[in-house]
Motif scaffolding. Structure first.
Motif, PDB file in Angstrom:
ATOM      1  N   ILE A 107       0.864  -1.178   0.000  1.00  0.00           N
ATOM      2  CA  ILE A 107       0.000   0.000   0.000  1.00  0.00           C
ATOM      3  C   ILE A 107       0.897   1.224   0.000  1.00  0.00           C
ATOM      4  N   SER A 110       1.841   7.154   0.861  1.00  0.00           N
ATOM      5  CA  SER A 110       1.072   8.384   0.977  1.00  0.00           C
ATOM      6  C   SER A 110      -0.365   8.122   1.390  1.00  0.00           C
ATOM      7  N   LYS A 111      -0.781   6.856   1.394  1.00  0.00           N
ATOM      8  CA  LYS A 111      -2.150   6.519   1.771  1.00  0.00           C
ATOM      9  C   LYS A 111      -2.275   6.123   3.234  1.00  0.00           C
ATOM     10  N   GLY A 114      -5.030   7.356   6.170  1.00  0.00           N
ATOM     11  CA  GLY A 114      -6.442   7.026   6.231  1.00  0.00           C
ATOM     12  C   GLY A 114      -6.822   6.364   7.552  1.00  0.00           C
ATOM     13  N   SER A 115      -8.031   5.799   7.575  1.00  0.00           N
ATOM     14  CA  SER A 115      -8.548   5.142   8.767  1.00  0.00           C
ATOM     15  C   SER A 115      -7.718   3.908   9.093  1.00  0.00           C
ATOM     16  N   MET A 117      -7.607   0.435   9.931  1.00  0.00           N
ATOM     17  CA  MET A 117      -8.388  -0.790   9.872  1.00  0.00           C
ATOM     18  C   MET A 117      -9.878  -0.551  10.121  1.00  0.00           C
ATOM     19  N   GLY A 118     -10.414   0.489   9.503  1.00  0.00           N
ATOM     20  CA  GLY A 118     -11.839   0.751   9.565  1.00  0.00           C
ATOM     21  C   GLY A 118     -12.314   1.363  10.870  1.00  0.00           C
TER      22      GLY A 118
ATOM     23  N   THR B 287       5.258  -0.182  -5.421  1.00  0.00           N
ATOM     24  CA  THR B 287       4.272   0.903  -5.399  1.00  0.00           C
ATOM     25  C   THR B 287       4.644   1.938  -6.453  1.00  0.00           C
ATOM     26  N   ALA B 327      -5.808   1.865  -2.413  1.00  0.00           N
ATOM     27  CA  ALA B 327      -6.451   1.665  -1.116  1.00  0.00           C
ATOM     28  C   ALA B 327      -6.672   3.009  -0.444  1.00  0.00           C
ATOM     29  N   ASP B 329      -8.716   4.427   3.231  1.00  0.00           N
ATOM     30  CA  ASP B 329      -9.410   3.983   4.428  1.00  0.00           C
ATOM     31  C   ASP B 329      -9.541   2.450   4.382  1.00  0.00           C
ATOM     32  N   MET B 330     -10.749   1.952   4.501  1.00  0.00           N
ATOM     33  CA  MET B 330     -10.947   0.506   4.423  1.00  0.00           C
ATOM     34  C   MET B 330     -11.460   0.095   3.042  1.00  0.00           C
TER      35      MET B 330
END
Lengths: 244, 442
Positions: A107, A110-111, A114-115, A117-118, B287, B327, B329-330
């Motif tokens: 992954i 730069s991402k 985010g959240s 693991m949800g 990546t 990807a 968040d989830m």
């Protein structure tokens, strides 16, 4: 960004500069090497609850932080593994092992904002250091707590955040995150602490998302801290180890 | 103490029971219940599953010993022995490198990804030094795909088209008792086709087995491997009896002067072989900007290529594939595409093209109120067949989850199953369906 809910310990100095208070809490009192078993409970707006269990290995060598997470339940994510080697000056990819596919997924670094693991936690909420771009102001001080407002012009998520830190144990018992429009977005609360190795650390941490009406509770079930390098070998933080 | 901490977490047995009801536009329906038990300890990995399947025609129970293998580590070496799934390649949906295990095709595209690869008896020795690794695999008995040929929605030959052909054959010229002869031939064909779904598969000739080698580097930033194998094809090379093909093409039945031919057909209506093939290939995972990038390419010396009237052949084959992952968040978006070419094209390809570009994609999205939505699509540009699938699921409690699935298949019409111009997804186009799945785990 402040949180460090996993690793903060006691401090006895009494600095008065807000940045110094935060740095003292984060940098000087964290456990470098640890293995933890956690449960993460996600509460939806309608009251439904799902629980995820995981095992986290953390190792810090100078400025390089290595993190290995393995989920143990529920069944659909059991044995999912997450590896992250964070070098301060570069965008490191996260490595995700998907047991159903027996495959590694990379992954983009730069991402990682985010959240987590949800949950209601952002990856950035879990970071263990200040970025260096923040400015801090001491809003108030009483016998028990400091209240500090921080903001980072480069932070795209929050306009500012207000941290309440206990003078007794340097635990940030409450952090309020404000959205760019000035509304209160999320509140982090440390509801329970525990004594580990003669240090007080958070045991139960709750992040409430006021906008979504959801909240996430992370609770430490077991923890081993200040582990030797032999107990947390570098090999554990490799891609090859995930596929074994 | 630390060892105990980790061991406690890893050795937790897991049990899951799921029941799924399938509703098709035709009168066909199916109820499939699958129980899975798995346990992973320090050195042992094992799992077991029981499938109970009920259709409008019959019910069956199948017990499958799934993975059962032992792992031993000494210094830089890891030895894994037993019934195991070994993943090769980087692509999930369009991989040509992932060939160690056979594929369970009996449930068509409805099978869950983790159950698609059938564990196979194998020995894998891996040497790891820093980021470099070399693994050698030996399979004493070649793995095989598990295929449904006739009689289920997901057969190689469409049920409706086989029925139509049999009905039509009743009117073909010939002076023998046509109906019983046709049924005898059909039964003989079904008995000749390998049944690979048994707990103990059909006898296989013992030879020196299959061998595979993978050498590569797995670092945080990227992974790349080269592959070489000398293995039997997992897909069967099926050849319908030439005399039977001649009758089908001439649209007539044998007459009383051709009794010898009939006996030959009944004795060996179809010939099945699993030819050996050399595979070489390589893959890459890294990546690129905000994307995860995966790629693979391979060459196969004798790829099985089916031809019309079930006249299979083998040909050299080359392919290259690329996947992008995004990807946030989830949520996850995955797009895969593959270009392949049969280097000596077959004259009458059947269910597979000589050259094509295939595209597949998966999107997984987290929705409010703990709902999850998964969208899957697949399309072959030469064969012009494909599928779209959506799954809306929700974990109700820690123990219960429910999901609603809809699948639509697309492909051109056909009146003869042996000359169908499109692909297998098009062959199954009449089996669009809805299904409801309930999962329980203690």
């Amino acid at each position: 960004m402040l949180i460090g809910f996993l690793t903060l310990g006691l401090a006895y100095a009494q600095p008065s500069d807000p940045k110094e208070i935060l740095e003292t809490a984060i940098e000087k009192k964290q456990f470098n090497n640890s293995i933890q078993i956690l449960t993460m409970s996600l509460f939806a707006k309608n009251g439904s609850k799902t629980v995820r269990s995981m095992e986290i290995h953390l190792r810090k060598d100078d400025e390089v932080l290595r993190s290995y997470t393995r989920f143990t339940s529920p069944p659909e994510i059991a044995n999912t593994q997450l590896l992250f080697v964070d070098h301060p000056q570069q965008e490191d990819p996260q490595i995700l092992y998907l047991p159903a596919l027996k495959r590694i997924q990379r992954i983009s670094g730069s991402k990682k904002k985010g959240s987590f693991m949800g949950s209601d936690f952002q990856y950035s909420d879990l970071e263990l250091s200040l970025s260096g771009n923040e400015t801090h102001a001491l809003l108030s001080e009483d016998k028990k707590n400091w209240t500090i407002q921080s903001q980072d012009p480069q932070n795209k998520q929050y306009k500012y955040w207000i941290t309440t830190i206990s003078k007794e144990d340097y635990i940030p018992y409450k952090v309020q995150y404000y959205a760019k429009n000035g509304n209160l977005l999320k509140t982090l609360s440390i509801e329970e602490t525990m004594n580990v190795d003669n240090r007080i650390i958070p045991k139960t941490t709750v992040m409430t998302n006021h906008k979504k009406g959801s909240k996430t509770q992370i609770q430490i079930q077991e923890i081993k801290v200040n582990l030797s390098e032999e107990a947390l070998p570098l090999e554990r933080f490799t891609v090859q180890q995930m596929e074994k | 103490m630390i060892g105990l901490l980790i061991h406690t977490a890893i050795a937790t047995p897991q049990f899951e029971l799921e029941s799924q009801s399938y509703i098709y536009p035709s009168s066909y329906w199916e109820q499939r219940t699958v129980g899975t038990f798995s346990l992973q300890q320090d050195r042992w990995t094992n799992s077991l599953r029981i499938i109970h399947k009920i259709t409008d025609q019959k019910h069956q129970i199948e017990l499958q010993g799934w993975e059962l293998y032992y792992t031993s580590q000494r210094a830089h070496f890891t030895l894994e022995i037993g019934n195991q799934v070994i993943r090769w390649g980087q692509l999930d949906l369009l991989s040509d490198l992932n060939i160690i295990n056979g594929i369970d095709q009996r449930f068509g595209p409805t099978i869950k990804p983790q159950w698609a690869s059938i564990p196979t008896a194998s020995i894998r020795l891996t040497h790891r030094l820093q980021d470099w690794n070399t693994s050698l695999i030996w399979l004493p008995i070649s793995a095989r795909d598990s295929i449904s040929w006739i009689g289920t929605p997901w057969g190689i030959l469409s049920n409706d088209h086989v029925d139509a052909l049999l009905n039509e054959a009743q009117r073909w010229s010939g002076d023998l008792i046509t109906e019983s002869l046709i049924q005898d031939i059909l039964r003989s064909i079904q008995e000749s086709l390998p049944n690979t779904s048994n707990l103990f598969p059909d006898d296989q000739p013992v030879d020196y087995g299959d061998i595979g080698l993978r050498i590569g580097k797995d670092s945080i930033a990227y992974a790349s491997h080269i592959y070489a194998s000398w293995m039997r094809s997992r897909r069967p090379l099926a050849r319908l009896n030439p005399e039977l093909v001649r009758f089908i093409k001439e649209e007539r039945l044998p007459n009383s002067l051709e009794l010898g031919v009939i006996n030959d057909i009944l004795e060996e209506p179809v010939q099945i072989t699993y030819p050996r093939q050399l595979l070489v290939g390589m893959d890459l995972s890294t990546t690129l900007s905000v994307f995860g990038l995966r790629a693979e390419t391979c060459f196969v010396s004798n790829k099985v290529r089916p031809m019309t009237y079930m006249q299979g052949s083998t040909r050299p084959y080359i392919s290259g594939a690329l996947a992008l992952d995004y990807a946030f968040d989830m949520n996850v978006l995955i797009l895969e595409t593959k270009l392949f070419s049969v280097l000596e094209p077959v004259s009458n390809p059947w269910l597979e093209a000589n050259q094509s570009v295939q595209i597949a994609g998966v999107g997984q999205f987290s929705l409010p109120y703990s709902f999850q939505l998964q969208l899957t699509g697949q399309y072959d540009t030469s064969l012009q067949d494909g599928l779209i699938q959506s799954i809306l699921s929700r974990r109700i409690t820690d123990n219960w989850a429910i999901s609603l699935q809809a699948m639509m298949l697309y492909g051109p019409e056909s009146d003869n199953p042996f000359t169908y111009s499109s692909g297998i997804l098009g062959q199954w186009r009449e089996y669009d369906h809805l299904s409801l799945r309930i999962q329980w785990n203690p």
